[in-house]
Design an enzyme around this catalytic site. Structure first.
Site, PDB file in Angstrom:
ATOM      1  N   ASN A 136       0.848  -1.190   0.000  1.00  0.00           N
ATOM      2  CA  ASN A 136       0.000   0.000   0.000  1.00  0.00           C
ATOM      3  C   ASN A 136       0.884   1.240   0.000  1.00  0.00           C
ATOM      4  OD1 ASN A 136      -2.635  -1.190   0.137  1.00  0.00           O
ATOM      5  ND2 ASN A 136      -2.192  -1.748   2.256  1.00  0.00           N
TER       6      ASN A 136
ATOM      7  N   ASP B 158      -4.274  -6.506   2.113  1.00  0.00           N
ATOM      8  CA  ASP B 158      -5.345  -7.482   2.333  1.00  0.00           C
ATOM      9  C   ASP B 158      -5.087  -8.803   1.611  1.00  0.00           C
ATOM     10  OD1 ASP B 158      -6.867  -5.730   3.912  1.00  0.00           O
ATOM     11  OD2 ASP B 158      -7.680  -4.760   2.130  1.00  0.00           O
TER      12      ASP B 158
ATOM     13  N   LYS C 216      13.525 -14.598  -9.611  1.00  0.00           N
ATOM     14  CA  LYS C 216      12.823 -13.482 -10.231  1.00  0.00           C
ATOM     15  C   LYS C 216      11.939 -13.984 -11.368  1.00  0.00           C
ATOM     16  CE  LYS C 216      13.575  -9.215 -12.811  1.00  0.00           C
ATOM     17  NZ  LYS C 216      14.572  -8.315 -13.433  1.00  0.00           N
TER      18      LYS C 216
ATOM     19  N   PRO D 274      -4.540 -12.533   6.824  1.00  0.00           N
ATOM     20  CA  PRO D 274      -5.343 -12.499   8.056  1.00  0.00           C
ATOM     21  C   PRO D 274      -5.808 -11.086   8.364  1.00  0.00           C
ATOM     22  CG  PRO D 274      -3.008 -12.782   8.558  1.00  0.00           C
ATOM     23  CD  PRO D 274      -3.149 -12.955   7.086  1.00  0.00           C
ATOM     24  N   ASP D 275      -6.952 -10.962   8.997  1.00  0.00           N
ATOM     25  CA  ASP D 275      -7.515  -9.666   9.386  1.00  0.00           C
ATOM     26  C   ASP D 275      -7.086  -9.402  10.828  1.00  0.00           C
ATOM     27  OD1 ASP D 275      -9.127  -7.518  10.221  1.00  0.00           O
ATOM     28  OD2 ASP D 275     -10.696  -8.061   8.789  1.00  0.00           O
ATOM     29  N   ILE D 276      -6.029  -8.633  10.995  1.00  0.00           N
ATOM     30  CA  ILE D 276      -5.438  -8.427  12.328  1.00  0.00           C
ATOM     31  C   ILE D 276      -6.410  -7.732  13.263  1.00  0.00           C
ATOM     32  CG2 ILE D 276      -3.537  -7.359  13.591  1.00  0.00           C
ATOM     33  CD1 ILE D 276      -1.866  -7.588  11.005  1.00  0.00           C
TER      34      ILE D 276
ATOM     35  N   PHE E 108      -8.362   1.709  11.983  1.00  0.00           N
ATOM     36  CA  PHE E 108      -8.273   2.819  11.033  1.00  0.00           C
ATOM     37  C   PHE E 108      -8.775   2.337   9.677  1.00  0.00           C
ATOM     38  CE2 PHE E 108      -5.870   4.344  14.450  1.00  0.00           C
ATOM     39  CZ  PHE E 108      -5.671   5.709  14.294  1.00  0.00           C
TER      40      PHE E 108
ATOM     41  N   LYS F 150     -17.472  -1.958   9.287  1.00  0.00           N
ATOM     42  CA  LYS F 150     -16.279  -2.321  10.051  1.00  0.00           C
ATOM     43  C   LYS F 150     -16.564  -2.336  11.551  1.00  0.00           C
ATOM     44  CE  LYS F 150     -12.432  -1.073   6.984  1.00  0.00           C
ATOM     45  NZ  LYS F 150     -13.110  -0.924   5.707  1.00  0.00           N
TER      46      LYS F 150
ATOM     47  N   LYS G  82     -15.659  -5.892  13.078  1.00  0.00           N
ATOM     48  CA  LYS G  82     -14.272  -5.992  13.554  1.00  0.00           C
ATOM     49  C   LYS G  82     -14.131  -6.114  15.067  1.00  0.00           C
ATOM     50  CE  LYS G  82     -12.596  -5.162   9.360  1.00  0.00           C
ATOM     51  NZ  LYS G  82     -11.855  -6.136   8.552  1.00  0.00           N
TER      52      LYS G  82
END
Length: 417
Positions: free
Chosen positions: A210, A281, A291, A318-320, A342, A356, A360
Site C-alpha cells: 500500500n 489485504d 525473479k 489475516p484480518d489483524i 483505522f 467495520k 471488527k
C-alpha cells in the site's frame, strides 16, 4: 492561566526574513497567558531588534552566552525554565548545527542543554530545503523526538515559489499550545501501535503493498509518548524518521503475517491498541524463489519471442483488527483495553465504516478519505472522522498529523475513562 500554572515558552529566533512574524507569535502567546522568553542569534538581530521582543514579552532578551556576568549561566537557566522551546524561523545552518550537536552560540548551546519538547519551524530557499543534507539533518532531529513544523509552500523572499516558507503564526501558536499541554495522562499504560505498510513478495524483487508512509502511525506514537505511555510500535517498511525514546519499543516487520504475529504477541500487555497500519489485504498464493521473467511461468520462450501473460493467484491475508476484536470479546486481553481501527476509504465512507464497526469488534474506527491528495497517503496533514460503538461521529478537521493524533487520543481516552 494562573501564575502558579503559568507555562514558559522559549522562542529561539534565527536570521531569516520570517523573523518579523515572530513578533506576532510572541504577542499572541503573551496574550494567551504564557510567560515568553526570547533568545536571538546575531543574524536574527539584523532583521528584528532585541528591543522589540523585550517590549512584547516584558522580559530581557538573551543574545550572548554571557550577557550579564552576575546572572545565572544563560544557556542553562533558559533551558531549565522553558516548558517548550520553539526555534523559528529555523535556517538550514541552525538545523545542521542542531543535528550535529554543535553549540557555538547561545541558541544552539541552550538547545543542547534543553530536555523538554523542542519544536523547529524551517524557513529557507526551496533548493536549500530540498537539498539532501538538509533533509538528512531534519530526519535526524525527528528521530531524536524533535517536532518539525512545516515548512509551507508559496512565494519566497528570493522571488521563487516552492517549499520553504515558515508556517503561519496560528500554526506555530497551536504547536506550542499542544506541546505545553503534554500530560502524564497515559503514564503507566502500554500503547500498542501498528504503522506503515506491509509488503507481500511475488519473488525476491517484487511485492504488493500500500502507499502508506507510516506518518499517521508515527504521529500517534509521538503523541502517546508525550503523555507518558510506554509505546510498542509494530512498524512496516518506512523511510520516515522514527522517534527515539526509552519508552518506545520498535518492532520492524515486513509482511502482514509478520505484523500479525508481533501484534498478537504484544496485545495481552496493551491498555490501548491503535491499528493504524495500511495492511495488504492480499498476498500471492505462492512466492517464486527466483525473479519472475517476462515469459510465462509454465513455459520458457525462446529468446526474441514476445513476452507471455503472467498470472498470479492471490489469497487473503489475516484480518489483524478482527482477530484482536475477537480476543477482546473473549476476555483474553486486558480488562478495559480499548481497540481502535483505522479505515482508508475512497468512497461510501459512512457505510463502510459502519460495516467495520459491526464486524471488527473495535471500540473506535478512525476513517479518512484517501482519494484526497491533500490528506491522503504520504501527506503531512490529515482530516478524519472518528466513529464509536456508542454512536460517536466526530469530525477531526484538517490539521497536521501530530495534531490529529492528539485529537484521536483525547477522544479515545475521554470516552474510555
Amino acid at each position: 492561566m494562573t501564575e502558579a500554572k503559568q507555562k514558559t515558552v522559549l522562542l529561539g529566533i534565527c536570521g531569516g526574513i520570517a523573523a518579523y512574524k515572530m513578533c506576532d507569535v510572541a504577542r499572541q502567546l503573551v496574550r494567551g497567558g504564557y510567560r515568553v522568553k526570547v533568545v536571538m542569534t546575531k543574524h536574527a538581530q539584523e532583521f528584528v531588534g532585541a528591543a522589540t521582543f523585550r517590549s512584547l514579552t516584558g522580559n530581557p532578551v538573551a543574545t550572548q552566552l554571557f550577557d550579564d556576568p552576575h546572572a545565572p549561566i544563560n544557556h542553562i537557566s533558559l533551558a531549565q525554565e522553558a516548558d517548550v522551546f520553539l526555534i523559528a524561523p529555523a535556517t538550514a545552518n541552525i538545523i545542521a548545527k542542531l543535528a550535529q550537536g554543535r553549540a557555538g552560540d547561545l541558541l544552539t548551546t541552550t538547545a543542547l542543554a534543553y530536555q523538554g519538547p523542542l519544536l523547529v519551524a524551517p524557513a529557507m530557499n526551496t533548493q536549500m530545503y530540498l537539498d539532501p543534507a538538509t533533509q538528512t539533518n531534519m530526519a535526524l532531529l525527528q528521530a531524536r523526538g524533535v517536532e518539525i513544523i512545516g515548512p509551507a509552500s508559496g512565494e519566497l523572499a528570493c522571488g521563487i515559489s516552492g517549499a520553504g516558507r515558515m508556517v503561519a503564526v496560528a500554526d506555530l501558536r497551536t504547536a506550542v499550545e499542544e506541546s505545553v499541554q503534554t500530560s502524564t495522562s497515559l503514564a503507566g499504560t502500554t500503547v500498542l501501535i501498528s504503522a506503515g505498510p506491509t509488503q507481500e513478495y511475488f519473488d525476491p524483487v517484487r511485492y504488493l503493498t500500500n502507499r502508506s508512509s507510516g506518518k499517521m502511525g508515527l504521529a500517534l506514537a509521538r503523541a502517546a509518548l508525550r503523555r507518558g505511555a510506554k509505546v510498542v510500535l509494530v512498524l512496516g517498511p518506512v523511510t520516515e524518521a522514527v522517534p527515539v525514546n526509552n519508552r518506545l519499543q520498535r518492532i520492524d516487520v515486513v509482511s502482514t503475517e509478520d505484523m500479525r504475529a508481533a501484534m498478537l504477541q504484544a496485545a495481552p500487555d496493551a491498555d490501548l491498541i491503535l491499528c493504524a497500519a495500511a495492511v495488504a489485504d492480499y498476498k500471492p498464493s505462492e512466492t517464486s524463489l527466483a525473479k519472475i521473467k517476462k515469459y510465462s511461468l509454465s513455459a520458457s520462450a525462446p529468446e526474441g519471442d514476445a513476452p507471455q501473460r503472467v498470472s498470479i493467484d492471490f489469497s487473503f491475508n489475516p484480518d489483524i483488527l478482527a482477530e484482536l476484536g475477537q480476543l477482546k470479546a473473549k476476555g483474553v486481553l486486558k480488562d478495559g483495553m480499548t481497540l481502535v481501527g483505522f479505515a482508508a476509504e475512497t468512497d461510501n465512507l459512512d457505510k463502510n465504516v459502519q460495516k467495520k464497526l459491526a464486524s471488527k469488534g473495535a471500540d473506535f474506527i478512525v476513517a479518512n478519505d484517501v482519494s484526497r491528495a491533500d490528506i491522503g497517503f504520504e501527506s503531512d496533514e490529515n482530516e478524519a472522522r472518528i466513529f464509536s460503538q456508542q454512536g460517536m461521529d466526530e469530525l477531526l478537521p484538517k490539521a497536521s498529523k501530530i495534531q490529529v493524533a492528539q485529537q484521536i487520543l483525547d477522544l479515545v481516552c475521554s470516552s474510555s475513562a
